[in-house]
Enzyme design. Sequence first.
Site, short mmCIF file in Angstrom:
data_model
loop_
_atom_site.label_atom_id
_atom_site.label_comp_id
_atom_site.label_asym_id
_atom_site.label_seq_id
_atom_site.Cartn_x
_atom_site.Cartn_y
_atom_site.Cartn_z
N GLY A 137 -5.57 -0.62 4.61
CA GLY A 137 -6.93 -0.91 4.18
C GLY A 137 -7.28 -0.28 2.86
O GLY A 137 -6.50 -0.31 1.90
N CYS A 138 -8.46 0.33 2.80
CA CYS A 138 -8.95 0.92 1.55
C CYS A 138 -8.10 2.10 1.09
O CYS A 138 -8.08 2.42 -0.10
CB CYS A 138 -10.41 1.37 1.72
N ALA A 139 -7.40 2.75 2.02
CA ALA A 139 -6.56 3.89 1.65
C ALA A 139 -5.32 3.47 0.89
O ALA A 139 -4.63 4.31 0.30
CB ALA A 139 -6.16 4.68 2.90
N ALA A 140 -5.01 2.17 0.90
CA ALA A 140 -3.75 1.70 0.32
C ALA A 140 -3.66 1.91 -1.18
O ALA A 140 -2.56 2.02 -1.73
CB ALA A 140 -3.53 0.23 0.66
N PHE A 333 -9.51 6.53 1.13
CA PHE A 333 -9.75 6.68 2.56
C PHE A 333 -9.72 5.31 3.23
O PHE A 333 -10.21 4.32 2.67
CB PHE A 333 -11.11 7.33 2.82
#
Length: 376
Positions: A137-140, A333
């Site tokens: 997700g956004c942590a990628a 995150f």
Amino acid sequence: MAVLCCPAVSVPEHTITMEDTLHLAERLHGNHDQLPLALKLISSTGVRTRHLIQPLERTLRHPGVEERTKVYVREAQARIPTVVDEALNNAGLAAADIDAIVFVSCTGFTMPSLTAWMINELGFRHDTCQIPIAQLGCAAGGAAFNRAQDFCASHAGSNVLVVACEFCSLCYQPDDLDVGNLLSNGLFGDAIAAAVVKSHSTHGLRLEANGSRLVPDTEDWISYAVKDTGFHFRLDRRVPHTMEQLAPALRDVAATHGWNASALDFYVIHAGGPRILDDLSHFLGVPPDLFSFSRATLTHRGNIASAVVLDVLRRVITSETLRPGHRGIIAGFGPGITAEISVGTWLGDDRTLDGEASASGTEQPLTSTPERSATA
């Protein structure tokens, strides 16, 4: 030591404002018993503008997973080349100089990865290593930087291209009335971003150390429910409170290099929402104005998932506030709850920024087709 070059970022030409979003929610969900709460949550995001890869009237239709996947592939292939070219130019490299491609996306799925198409069509060598990341997700975005750094550390003299392709609007679910899903309809935007990590350079952000952290027993706090209609975003109200647990993780990664995470010169923080930035500022003991570039991304782009950290970093670099020797931290995150963290030193910048916009978020969007749609 790996060096991260200035990212390239592109947003689509179709836009929707906060006012448009609120009016749309009222029109579509006027009988929803939790509509006032949803409107309050959307208003509190501070997102003024978001960009969409399709006109609003198409975005609001759900033609099925197959058709949405075709749109994802078509739009990605139309828009990725320009962003990749700019990222390579920022690094002073050609496609043939790239040894690995880290491709991150959580808003569309293909097999093989779009890395295969990039290698075949954009001039990369056929022995280029492919590193697709689909489930962070956004942590990628943060993970992509970290895996690129690790690759450079284990492959002397190598160069890695990072590409983040996020079309969050393709995950819109018109019949999903969960409050968390309604909030996501007013929070997420579309963008493509790319950056190069070089094994050696005298200019850019020298990556000194990295690390990953997982908050225990939070797997269902940010997630996709996979249904016949595709991905349904799920967001738990407890997510913002995880910053109290993740702030020590940022301190630990900085401390591995002998740095104090509360006393750095710049911060590239995932702009998941204003509460995340407020809480992290508090628990890390960092003045709120040092998160101003993250807030600018949230205001002008919305949450653009894995592309956030690339957009924030570009804003920091093009702001002309950095000086050689400045130290900073990057933190993404995402689901898990996962944090992907790196620290680095700014070496300086020899790029030519002729015609480029400042960090205010005013750069021109990338258009894949002549079609235009007025703001809804």
